[in-house]
Design an enzyme around this catalytic site. Sequence first.
Site, PDB file in Angstrom:
ATOM      1  N   ASP A   1       0.846  -1.187   0.000  1.00 50.61           N
ATOM      2  CA  ASP A   1       0.000   0.000   0.000  1.00 50.61           C
ATOM      3  C   ASP A   1       0.883   1.238   0.000  1.00 50.61           C
ATOM      4  O   ASP A   1       1.846   1.332   0.772  1.00 50.61           O
ATOM      5  CB  ASP A   1      -0.905   0.025   1.234  1.00 50.61           C
ATOM      6  CG  ASP A   1      -1.984  -1.049   1.194  1.00 50.61           C
ATOM      7  OD1 ASP A   1      -2.097  -1.739   0.158  1.00 50.61           O
ATOM      8  OD2 ASP A   1      -2.702  -1.203   2.191  1.00 50.61           O
TER       9      ASP A   1
ATOM     10  N   ASP B   1     -15.365  -3.873  -0.331  1.00 54.96           N
ATOM     11  CA  ASP B   1     -14.817  -3.562   0.989  1.00 54.96           C
ATOM     12  C   ASP B   1     -15.985  -3.543   1.971  1.00 54.96           C
ATOM     13  O   ASP B   1     -16.901  -2.733   1.829  1.00 54.96           O
ATOM     14  CB  ASP B   1     -14.104  -2.214   0.964  1.00 54.96           C
ATOM     15  CG  ASP B   1     -12.957  -2.203  -0.040  1.00 54.96           C
ATOM     16  OD1 ASP B   1     -12.361  -3.270  -0.255  1.00 54.96           O
ATOM     17  OD2 ASP B   1     -12.669  -1.141  -0.603  1.00 54.96           O
TER      18      ASP B   1
END
Length: 249
Positions: A8, A134
């Site tokens: 990330d 998500d």
Amino acid sequence: MYIIPAIDILNKKVVRLREGDYNQVTKYEVTLEEMIERYQSNGTDFIHIIDLNGAKGDFSNQEYLADVIRKTAMKVQYGGGVRSIEKVKELIGAGIHRVIVGTQAITNPTFLNELSTSFISKKNLTDHVVIAIDVLDEVIKYSGWMESSPVKLMDYVDRCLHLGFFRFLCTDINKDGKLGGAGIELYEKLLDHSPFIKLIASGGVSSMKDVEKLSEISVESCVVGKAIYENHISVEEIKDWNLKAMASL
């Protein structure tokens, strides 16, 4: 099932968030280039890169990320700030193996329909486009997990399947960044609902035991990030697991 290491990026730095909270950031003293080299040299051919700036509409990382990705021979699964069909095509054309679409697919009612019809082959659609789901307590979140969708989880999955999208990246936000174990219950619900989907599990993987549990419920692959950085899972363990998974195909 195989393991995909995750990287990330926030402000061009390698980081991890806790529960998707940009105020709970752990920064690591390693560059994206160094992490890619580390994985590539250990025999992993797939990597998962998320532009956390892009996920919330800040595209300042994209030129940097594109430059790094162009230089690697690894297959990249990329997400964060993919807001148009043109961007999907651009990324695939630039050599990104899989493009993850999330926010735009949820907020724009015509996006998935148009994306589906823009691919001549449904196989190419499945191979190169991943639908991000998500989830926080079975509520779909988007825009860097800051907004909630009123659409029910299973209804959204059904709509995607109807349009020809079969590969899903599901992140259990309750588990993400905590190293407390994967969201087995959530993934089982998804696979019970649609056993033929290609499910990529993300969030909470803390050990190889978690990987084994995910393999037992037949997810296609799992994304592992913080467990690597915090030395709960070694790159050698990932290599050994993936080699065995390839040999069993």
